[in-house]
Design a protein around this motif. Structure first.
Motif, mmCIF file in Angstrom:
data_model
loop_
_atom_site.group_PDB
_atom_site.id
_atom_site.type_symbol
_atom_site.label_atom_id
_atom_site.label_comp_id
_atom_site.label_asym_id
_atom_site.label_seq_id
_atom_site.Cartn_x
_atom_site.Cartn_y
_atom_site.Cartn_z
ATOM 1 N N TYR A 1 15.639 -46.408 -75.193
ATOM 2 C CA TYR A 1 16.923 -47.711 -74.321
ATOM 3 C C TYR A 1 15.122 -47.864 -73.128
ATOM 4 C CZ TYR A 1 19.256 -51.075 -72.630
ATOM 5 O OH TYR A 1 19.727 -51.953 -72.636
ATOM 6 N N ILE A 2 15.029 -48.562 -73.255
ATOM 7 C CA ILE A 2 14.189 -49.552 -72.219
ATOM 8 C C ILE A 2 14.762 -50.662 -72.082
ATOM 9 C CG2 ILE A 2 11.698 -50.346 -71.402
ATOM 10 C CD1 ILE A 2 11.649 -48.759 -74.304
ATOM 11 N N GLY A 3 15.413 -50.361 -70.294
ATOM 12 C CA GLY A 3 16.650 -51.306 -70.085
ATOM 13 C C GLY A 3 17.274 -50.777 -68.977
ATOM 14 N N ASP A 4 18.132 -52.036 -68.619
ATOM 15 C CA ASP A 4 19.111 -51.462 -67.561
ATOM 16 C C ASP A 4 20.397 -50.787 -67.914
ATOM 17 O OD1 ASP A 4 22.316 -52.192 -65.705
ATOM 18 O OD2 ASP A 4 19.727 -53.431 -64.674
ATOM 19 N N GLY A 5 20.488 -50.085 -66.931
ATOM 20 C CA GLY A 5 21.043 -48.347 -67.503
ATOM 21 C C GLY A 5 22.927 -48.790 -67.246
ATOM 22 N N ASP A 6 23.327 -50.362 -67.063
ATOM 23 C CA ASP A 6 24.833 -50.890 -67.117
ATOM 24 C C ASP A 6 25.275 -51.392 -68.530
ATOM 25 O OD1 ASP A 6 27.059 -51.168 -65.609
ATOM 26 O OD2 ASP A 6 26.635 -53.412 -65.465
ATOM 27 N N SER A 7 24.167 -51.303 -69.241
ATOM 28 C CA SER A 7 23.877 -52.536 -70.185
ATOM 29 C C SER A 7 25.059 -51.879 -71.127
ATOM 30 C CB SER A 7 22.685 -52.970 -70.810
ATOM 31 O OG SER A 7 21.978 -51.457 -71.853
ATOM 32 N N ASP A 8 25.989 -52.119 -72.480
ATOM 33 C CA ASP A 8 27.013 -51.640 -72.714
ATOM 34 C C ASP A 8 25.696 -51.064 -73.714
ATOM 35 O OD1 ASP A 8 30.187 -52.579 -72.804
ATOM 36 O OD2 ASP A 8 28.796 -54.591 -73.027
ATOM 37 N N SER A 9 24.656 -51.209 -74.316
ATOM 38 C CA SER A 9 23.593 -50.346 -75.708
ATOM 39 C C SER A 9 23.966 -48.854 -74.936
ATOM 40 C CB SER A 9 22.566 -51.280 -75.777
ATOM 41 O OG SER A 9 22.438 -52.520 -76.060
ATOM 42 N N TRP A 10 23.754 -49.093 -73.774
ATOM 43 C CA TRP A 10 22.999 -47.896 -73.096
ATOM 44 C C TRP A 10 24.512 -46.781 -72.585
ATOM 45 C CZ3 TRP A 10 19.773 -43.845 -72.820
ATOM 46 C CH2 TRP A 10 19.693 -43.046 -72.062
ATOM 47 N N HIS A 11 25.653 -47.514 -72.487
ATOM 48 C CA HIS A 11 26.637 -46.838 -72.659
ATOM 49 C C HIS A 11 27.056 -46.379 -74.146
ATOM 50 C CE1 HIS A 11 30.914 -45.785 -71.624
ATOM 51 N NE2 HIS A 11 31.446 -47.099 -72.545
ATOM 52 N N TYR A 12 26.851 -47.117 -75.103
ATOM 53 C CA TYR A 12 27.381 -46.166 -76.164
ATOM 54 C C TYR A 12 26.166 -44.678 -76.365
ATOM 55 C CZ TYR A 12 30.086 -50.313 -77.259
ATOM 56 O OH TYR A 12 30.771 -51.558 -77.924
ATOM 57 N N VAL A 13 24.888 -45.238 -76.296
ATOM 58 C CA VAL A 13 23.715 -44.367 -76.780
ATOM 59 C C VAL A 13 23.829 -43.180 -76.170
ATOM 60 C CG1 VAL A 13 23.336 -46.370 -78.382
ATOM 61 C CG2 VAL A 13 21.577 -45.678 -76.336
ATOM 62 N N LYS A 14 24.050 -43.411 -74.626
ATOM 63 C CA LYS A 14 23.788 -42.494 -73.373
ATOM 64 C C LYS A 14 23.250 -41.367 -74.009
ATOM 65 C CE LYS A 14 24.017 -40.881 -68.959
ATOM 66 N NZ LYS A 14 25.261 -41.751 -67.607
ATOM 67 N N PRO A 15 24.801 -40.233 -74.580
ATOM 68 C CA PRO A 15 24.678 -38.915 -74.894
ATOM 69 C C PRO A 15 23.377 -38.599 -76.436
ATOM 70 C CG PRO A 15 26.642 -39.579 -74.540
ATOM 71 C CD PRO A 15 25.475 -40.691 -75.227
ATOM 72 N N ALA A 16 22.652 -39.515 -77.219
ATOM 73 C CA ALA A 16 21.674 -39.318 -77.864
ATOM 74 C C ALA A 16 20.301 -39.960 -77.301
ATOM 75 C CB ALA A 16 22.331 -40.269 -78.745
ATOM 76 N N GLY A 17 20.404 -40.279 -76.271
ATOM 77 C CA GLY A 17 18.993 -40.499 -76.453
ATOM 78 C C GLY A 17 18.329 -40.703 -74.648
ATOM 79 N N TRP A 18 17.387 -41.481 -74.833
ATOM 80 C CA TRP A 18 16.473 -41.422 -73.185
ATOM 81 C C TRP A 18 16.371 -42.616 -72.171
ATOM 82 C CZ3 TRP A 18 15.129 -39.182 -77.570
ATOM 83 C CH2 TRP A 18 14.232 -38.146 -77.742
ATOM 84 N N ARG A 19 16.855 -43.141 -71.050
ATOM 85 C CA ARG A 19 16.343 -44.312 -70.326
ATOM 86 C C ARG A 19 15.335 -44.253 -69.422
ATOM 87 N NH1 ARG A 19 17.189 -47.841 -66.517
ATOM 88 N NH2 ARG A 19 17.860 -46.330 -65.016
ATOM 89 N N VAL A 20 14.345 -45.291 -70.180
ATOM 90 C CA VAL A 20 13.296 -45.799 -69.593
ATOM 91 C C VAL A 20 13.593 -46.812 -68.664
ATOM 92 C CG1 VAL A 20 10.902 -45.660 -69.551
ATOM 93 C CG2 VAL A 20 11.828 -44.119 -70.823
ATOM 94 N N SER A 21 13.295 -46.710 -67.137
ATOM 95 C CA SER A 21 13.171 -48.061 -66.702
ATOM 96 C C SER A 21 11.950 -49.030 -66.417
ATOM 97 C CB SER A 21 13.934 -47.587 -64.837
ATOM 98 O OG SER A 21 13.218 -46.523 -64.730
ATOM 99 N N ASP A 22 10.584 -47.770 -66.754
ATOM 100 C CA ASP A 22 10.046 -49.177 -66.957
ATOM 101 C C ASP A 22 9.057 -48.389 -67.129
ATOM 102 O OD1 ASP A 22 6.932 -49.819 -64.504
ATOM 103 O OD2 ASP A 22 8.789 -50.909 -64.035
ATOM 104 N N VAL A 23 8.425 -50.064 -67.724
ATOM 105 C CA VAL A 23 7.533 -49.261 -69.010
ATOM 106 C C VAL A 23 6.042 -48.704 -68.673
ATOM 107 C CG1 VAL A 23 5.082 -50.944 -70.397
ATOM 108 C CG2 VAL A 23 7.386 -51.990 -69.630
#
Length: 370
Positions: A299-321
């Motif tokens: 997931y590349i996007g804001d950490g406060d989004s619903d998308s990241w909230h839903y998928v967090k245990p199953a993913g990685w969040r990258v804050s910058d390209v």
């Protein structure tokens, strides 16, 4: 004598057989509601519509922003007017085209209605840089919405609901719909992976439009090692053709028009992007559908989004390209395996939540005034 079922009207521009995410989710809700109510769908641009579907004439489906805005203004009014003519007991107003919520507030006076916020307007117009957020036009739009608010909000998550408090007060009832997890039953079994047996498969499936980050796809294509990775792209939307043209010659990149459920379940990591300015304005359903197929999520996007909230245990969040190359270099199949197993569990929980949300909606519609 048995009482007549309440008549519910769902309003949205696209609806099957016309392709589109909002239309697909509308059709799934219609299937669920039809056992309890008489459901009418008001849509546009269709021919030979089946019973229960009313169509209006479409205006403009091109990419020129100003014409799209004018077309949305006209088409949204037509859709709401056609819906009112059906004389239903309750209306569910979606968000395609933009300005549908504006005309609902203007014309659905004294009529109970819900707003299903697949996208949020007028915020989407400002995120798309069509007009400044402080302009008089936007302020007028907001005042119009507040003058006749919906009595129910169907949101895509709790964070989107909180964001809507900028327009509507917290007194409006709400139900959260985690859309994207109903695409197929949970049957994905994550196979054990033998190192070197196959490359890690990364996929981007779905729309690549105004709210997304095409640069992410380019960065992954440039950075992958074809001996260790493959990138599968099945894209549509404004930025799709240009991005495909840029990356199609890179080794390890595969382009396809569509993927069946078997191919989808073989994707190890699905990519989901969302520009920061679009956070809460839309909540990409591809994040949740990725879980349904047992894929981990980048997931590349804001950490406060619903998308990241839903998928967090199953993913990685990258804050910058710029950090994607490092993520790709550090990616291991053991980590993927762990997150894919989490994805299957989360998808099952979210599917149960969606079922409960639909049941809440049925109970609400059954109890609301006619």
């Amino acid at each position: 004598m048995r009482p007549q079922p309440k008549r519910i009207c769902i309003i949205n521009r696209n609806y099957p057989p016309i392709k589109g995410a909002t239309g697909y989710h509308a059709s799934r809700l219609v299937e669920f509601l039809s056992s309890s109510f008489e459901v009418t769908v008001v849509t546009s641009g269709q021919h030979d519509t089946p019973d229960g579907v009313v169509t209006t004439r479409s205006v403009y489906a091109g990419q020129f922003k100003l014409l799209r805005l004018v077309g949305s203004y006209i088409e949204s009014r037509r859709l709401i007017a056609a819906a009112i003519a059906q004389r239903c007991d309750f209306y569910i107003v979606m968000s395609d085209p933009g300005l549908l919520n504006y005309w609902a507030a203007k014309l659905l006076t004294g009529v109970p209605y819900a707003l299903w916020t697949m996208d949020i307007y007028p915020a989407a117009f400002t995120a798309n840089r069509l007009v400044h957020s402080s302009s008089r036009l936007i302020q007028f739009y907001r005042r119009t919405l507040q003058s006749n608010p919906p009595e129910l909000l169907l949101t895509l998550g709790d964070r989107q609901r909180r964001y809507l408090h900028e327009i509507y007060s917290g007194t409006i009832q709400h139900i959260s719909f985690p859309i994207g997890v109903e695409t197929l039953p949970i049957s994905v079994k994550v196979a054990e992976h033998n190192p070197g047996s196959k490359p890690i498969t990364i996929g981007y499936v779905g729309t690549l439009g105004e709210a997304h980050l095409p640069k992410v796809i380019e960065e992954i294509a440039q950075s992958l090692d074809p001996k260790q990775h493959r990138l599968v792209l099945s894209m549509s939307g404004k930025h799709a053709s240009r991005t495909i043209a840029k990356v199609c010659s890179y080794p390890g990149v595969e382009i396809t028009d569509s993927l069946d459920s078997t191919a989808m379940s073989q994707i190890d990591v699905q990519v989901v992007t969302l520009r920061k300015s679009w956070t809460h304005i839309c909540v990409p359903s591809k994040a949740l559908s990725a879980l349904t197929y047992g894929s981990a999520v980048l997931y590349i996007g804001d950490g406060d989004s619903d998308s990241w909230h839903y998928v967090k245990p199953a993913g990685w969040r990258v804050s910058d390209v710029d950090k994607i190359t490092t993520w790709l270099e550090d990616l291991s199949m053991s980590e993927i395996q762990h997150r894919r197993e989490k994805a299957v569990i989360i998808a099952e929980v979210l599917r149960e939540q969606l079922q409960k949300s639909r049941e809440q909606l049925v109970a609400y519609l059954a109890s609301t005034r006619a």
